[in-house]
Design a protein around this motif. Structure first.
Motif, PDB file in Angstrom:
ATOM      1  N   UNK A 164       0.803  -1.224   0.000  1.00 43.12           N
ATOM      2  CA  UNK A 164       0.000   0.000   0.000  1.00 43.12           C
ATOM      3  C   UNK A 164       0.831   1.268   0.000  1.00 43.12           C
ATOM      4  N   UNK A 165       2.136   1.155   0.176  1.00 49.38           N
ATOM      5  CA  UNK A 165       2.967   2.347   0.331  1.00 49.38           C
ATOM      6  C   UNK A 165       2.881   3.258  -0.888  1.00 49.38           C
ATOM      7  N   UNK A 166       2.944   2.684  -2.086  1.00 47.76           N
ATOM      8  CA  UNK A 166       2.923   3.504  -3.300  1.00 47.76           C
ATOM      9  C   UNK A 166       1.612   4.274  -3.417  1.00 47.76           C
ATOM     10  N   UNK A 167       0.491   3.625  -3.116  1.00 41.39           N
ATOM     11  CA  UNK A 167      -0.792   4.317  -3.155  1.00 41.39           C
ATOM     12  C   UNK A 167      -0.844   5.396  -2.079  1.00 41.39           C
ATOM     13  N   UNK A 168      -0.244   5.127  -0.920  1.00 44.47           N
ATOM     14  CA  UNK A 168      -0.271   6.088   0.177  1.00 44.47           C
ATOM     15  C   UNK A 168       0.510   7.353  -0.156  1.00 44.47           C
ATOM     16  N   UNK A 169       1.547   7.231  -0.979  1.00 46.05           N
ATOM     17  CA  UNK A 169       2.346   8.411  -1.340  1.00 46.05           C
ATOM     18  C   UNK A 169       1.512   9.463  -2.056  1.00 46.05           C
ATOM     19  N   UNK A 170       0.481   9.038  -2.787  1.00 45.55           N
ATOM     20  CA  UNK A 170      -0.374   9.994  -3.483  1.00 45.55           C
ATOM     21  C   UNK A 170      -1.687  10.270  -2.773  1.00 45.55           C
ATOM     22  N   UNK A 171      -1.818   9.755  -1.541  1.00 42.54           N
ATOM     23  CA  UNK A 171      -3.094   9.851  -0.827  1.00 42.54           C
ATOM     24  C   UNK A 171      -3.505  11.284  -0.554  1.00 42.54           C
ATOM     25  N   UNK A 172      -2.582  12.107  -0.091  1.00 39.96           N
ATOM     26  CA  UNK A 172      -2.947  13.468   0.312  1.00 39.96           C
ATOM     27  C   UNK A 172      -3.505  14.274  -0.852  1.00 39.96           C
ATOM     28  N   UNK A 173      -2.927  14.129  -2.032  1.00 41.99           N
ATOM     29  CA  UNK A 173      -3.381  14.892  -3.193  1.00 41.99           C
ATOM     30  C   UNK A 173      -4.653  14.316  -3.811  1.00 41.99           C
TER      31      UNK A 173
END
Length: 295
Positions: A164-173
């Motif tokens: 899930x880390x890669x998806x989490x990197x774009x979570x805020x935007x």
């Protein structure tokens, strides 16, 4: 050997002098990251206030004078919000009166060992006066935890499943995209373990639902297995499907809460095992001898 009183204190400084939000955020960051603040000294010079925090691993931390009291405005409201937050975290707060020149040195990141000695020896204000700096809590519905509820939502990186880390990197935007990608990846992981193509929304049912499911978990009862399987199908129906069909507007569940539920599903999928298949009797084997009771 006594330390020179004019020797620099050698402590950490946070916040910007006269900038209320910066000073409040300094305290918030310490609390959010799990810093165990043991005590806070509220340093008061007239209507100007700064903080001196004691923490076991960080030592002494000074927060500069972005706090005010005695009049309506941002400085007093920020002081109130910060004190409410410390109180909610059960941090002991004491107030002492200091000279304005000490606050000036603190704001210049230039406290001396003598300043720290004077603060340590000072008698706290009695009766406690800092309660008078508290303004009414604007969120009565949450009671004493309201200050904590106002803290910003932050991604708990340390507990994320690696997938899930890669998806989490774009979570805020773009949280909606991160959640959709996360659900899609989870379905793909489950399909790969099934070794077969299943229709959209059927992967979790085939993998986990029922006593003949393809996957299960070690040392869980039938009831526990059923409950875990419902987490997968329930999350898919309650969160993934509405997002896929653009039906999320106006919902009061935060995207971060959904993301953490998704993270739990990844953890459960990783710990799942192939369900042991029942062994079929060997047709060529000799029939078992009947057992007789001794009379």
């Amino acid at each position: 050997m006594m330390l020179d009183r004019n020797r620099p204190a050698g402590i950490q400084y946070m916040g910007l002098a006269g900038v209320s939000k910066s000073c409040m955020q300094a305290v918030e960051r310490l609390l959010i990251t799990g810093t165990q603040i043991e005590q806070v000294m509220l340093l008061t010079a007239g209507q100007t206030h700064a903080l001196l925090l004691q923490e076991e691993s960080l030592g002494t931390v000074a927060v500069k004078s972005g706090f005010r009291s005695g009049y309506p405005g941002e400085g007093p409201s920020t002081l109130s919000a910060t004190l409410h937050l410390l109180e909610a975290f059960d941090v002991d707060v004491e107030e002492i009166e200091v000279k304005a020149v000490l606050i000036e040195r603190l704001d210049d990141s230039a406290l001396t060992q003598g300043d720290l000695d004077d603060i340590e020896k000072a008698e706290p204000v009695r009766p406690r006066r800092w309660y008078g700096y508290l303004l009414p809590n604007p969120r009565h519905d949450d009671g004493p935890v309201a200050p904590i509820r106002r803290l910003p939502e932050l991604m708990p990186w340390g507990v994320l499943d690696g997938h899930l880390v890669q998806a989490a990197l774009g979570f805020e935007n773009n949280p909606d995209h991160a959640l959709m990608v996360g659900f899609r990846q989870l379905e793909d992981l489950v399909r790969a373990r099934l070794g077969q193509e299943v229709g959209e929304g059927r992967a979790f049912v085939t993998a986990f639902v029922g006593d003949r499911s393809k996957l299960t978990w070690k040392k869980v009862s039938a009831g526990e297995h059923n409950a875990r399987s419902q987490l997968f199908t329930g999350a898919y129906g309650a969160f993934r499907n509405p997002r896929a069909h653009g039906m999320t507007e106006g919902r009061d569940v935060s995207a971060l809460q959904e993301f953490m539920l998704l993270n739990l599903l990844y953890t459960l999928e990783r710990s799942a095992i192939d369900r042991p298949q029942p062994t079929e009797p060997d047709e060529d084997a000799a029939p078992a001898k009947p057992k007789y009771k001794r009379t």
